[in-house]
Design a protein around this motif. Structure first.
Motif, PDB file in Angstrom:
ATOM      1  N   UNK A   9       6.563  -9.081  -1.586  1.00 14.12           N
ATOM      2  CA  UNK A   9       6.233  -7.951  -0.710  1.00 14.12           C
ATOM      3  C   UNK A   9       7.493  -7.222  -0.266  1.00 14.12           C
ATOM      4  N   UNK A  10       8.590  -7.976  -0.094  1.00 14.75           N
ATOM      5  CA  UNK A  10       9.861  -7.317   0.242  1.00 14.75           C
ATOM      6  C   UNK A  10      10.315  -6.405  -0.887  1.00 14.75           C
ATOM      7  N   UNK A  11      10.107  -6.849  -2.140  1.00 18.89           N
ATOM      8  CA  UNK A  11      10.446  -6.004  -3.292  1.00 18.89           C
ATOM      9  C   UNK A  11       9.608  -4.728  -3.275  1.00 18.89           C
ATOM     10  N   UNK A  18      12.767   3.292  -1.775  1.00 18.87           N
ATOM     11  CA  UNK A  18      13.591   4.035  -2.735  1.00 18.87           C
ATOM     12  C   UNK A  18      12.833   5.219  -3.331  1.00 18.87           C
ATOM     13  N   UNK A  19      11.520   5.052  -3.512  1.00 15.28           N
ATOM     14  CA  UNK A  19      10.696   6.120  -4.077  1.00 15.28           C
ATOM     15  C   UNK A  19      10.180   7.068  -3.000  1.00 15.28           C
ATOM     16  N   UNK A  28       0.170  -2.527   0.266  1.00 13.62           N
ATOM     17  CA  UNK A  28       1.295  -3.333  -0.218  1.00 13.62           C
ATOM     18  C   UNK A  28       0.864  -4.485  -1.129  1.00 13.62           C
ATOM     19  N   UNK A  29      -0.133  -5.309  -0.752  1.00  9.40           N
ATOM     20  CA  UNK A  29      -0.534  -6.396  -1.665  1.00  9.40           C
ATOM     21  C   UNK A  29      -1.105  -5.883  -2.989  1.00  9.40           C
ATOM     22  N   UNK A  30      -1.819  -4.765  -2.949  1.00  8.77           N
ATOM     23  CA  UNK A  30      -2.353  -4.193  -4.197  1.00  8.77           C
ATOM     24  C   UNK A  30      -1.205  -3.742  -5.108  1.00  8.77           C
ATOM     25  N   UNK A  31      -0.206  -3.106  -4.517  1.00  7.74           N
ATOM     26  CA  UNK A  31       0.952  -2.676  -5.293  1.00  7.74           C
ATOM     27  C   UNK A  31       1.687  -3.891  -5.855  1.00  7.74           C
ATOM     28  N   UNK A  32       1.767  -4.956  -5.069  1.00  6.82           N
ATOM     29  CA  UNK A  32       2.406  -6.180  -5.530  1.00  6.82           C
ATOM     30  C   UNK A  32       1.660  -6.742  -6.748  1.00  6.82           C
ATOM     31  N   UNK A  33       0.323  -6.794  -6.671  1.00  4.48           N
ATOM     32  CA  UNK A  33      -0.476  -7.280  -7.810  1.00  4.48           C
ATOM     33  C   UNK A  33      -0.265  -6.391  -9.029  1.00  4.48           C
TER      34      UNK A  33
END
Length: 108
Positions: A9-11, A18-19, A28-33
């Motif tokens: 999640x930190x990544x 950055x974006x 956030x969790x969906x993006x992580x997946x």
């Protein structure tokens, strides 16, 4: 498949920063997946044996001046004079003589 370190999640938060993206706590969790799934697919592709596969050619090299589907050909890549800077700058609404001046649109 080999063991891989996943996206944390930190990544996700760092990449979003950055974006210049504002992700909600729910996103956030969906993006992580999603990012981990993409890396998983890339990992699968890396397992393929590509030893006998020739390097890809550029489209221009493949066409080599031949006709395209609508009858046009690629132009020859040749050096030509650029636009005159002073002429271009004279038609700009605001300039410092070398660069265009534009209003700031992104604030952090």
């Amino acid at each position: 498949m080999k063991e891989q370190v996943g996206v944390t999640l930190d990544d996700v938060r760092r990449v979003a920063e950055l974006a210049n993206l504002e992700l909600t706590v729910e996103e956030e969790p969906k993006m992580q997946r999603d990012l981990n799934a993409i890396l998983g697919h890339i990992d699968q592709l890396n397992e393929l044996d590509t030893a006998g596969v020739p390097a890809m050619a550029q489209v221009g090299e493949m066409l080599d001046g031949t006709l395209l589907s609508r009858g046009e050909t690629l132009r020859t890549d040749e050096i030509r004079p650029s636009l005159d800077r002073s002429e271009v700058m004279s038609s700009a609404p605001e300039t410092d003589g070398r660069f265009f001046k534009v209003p700031k649109v992104i604030e952090r």
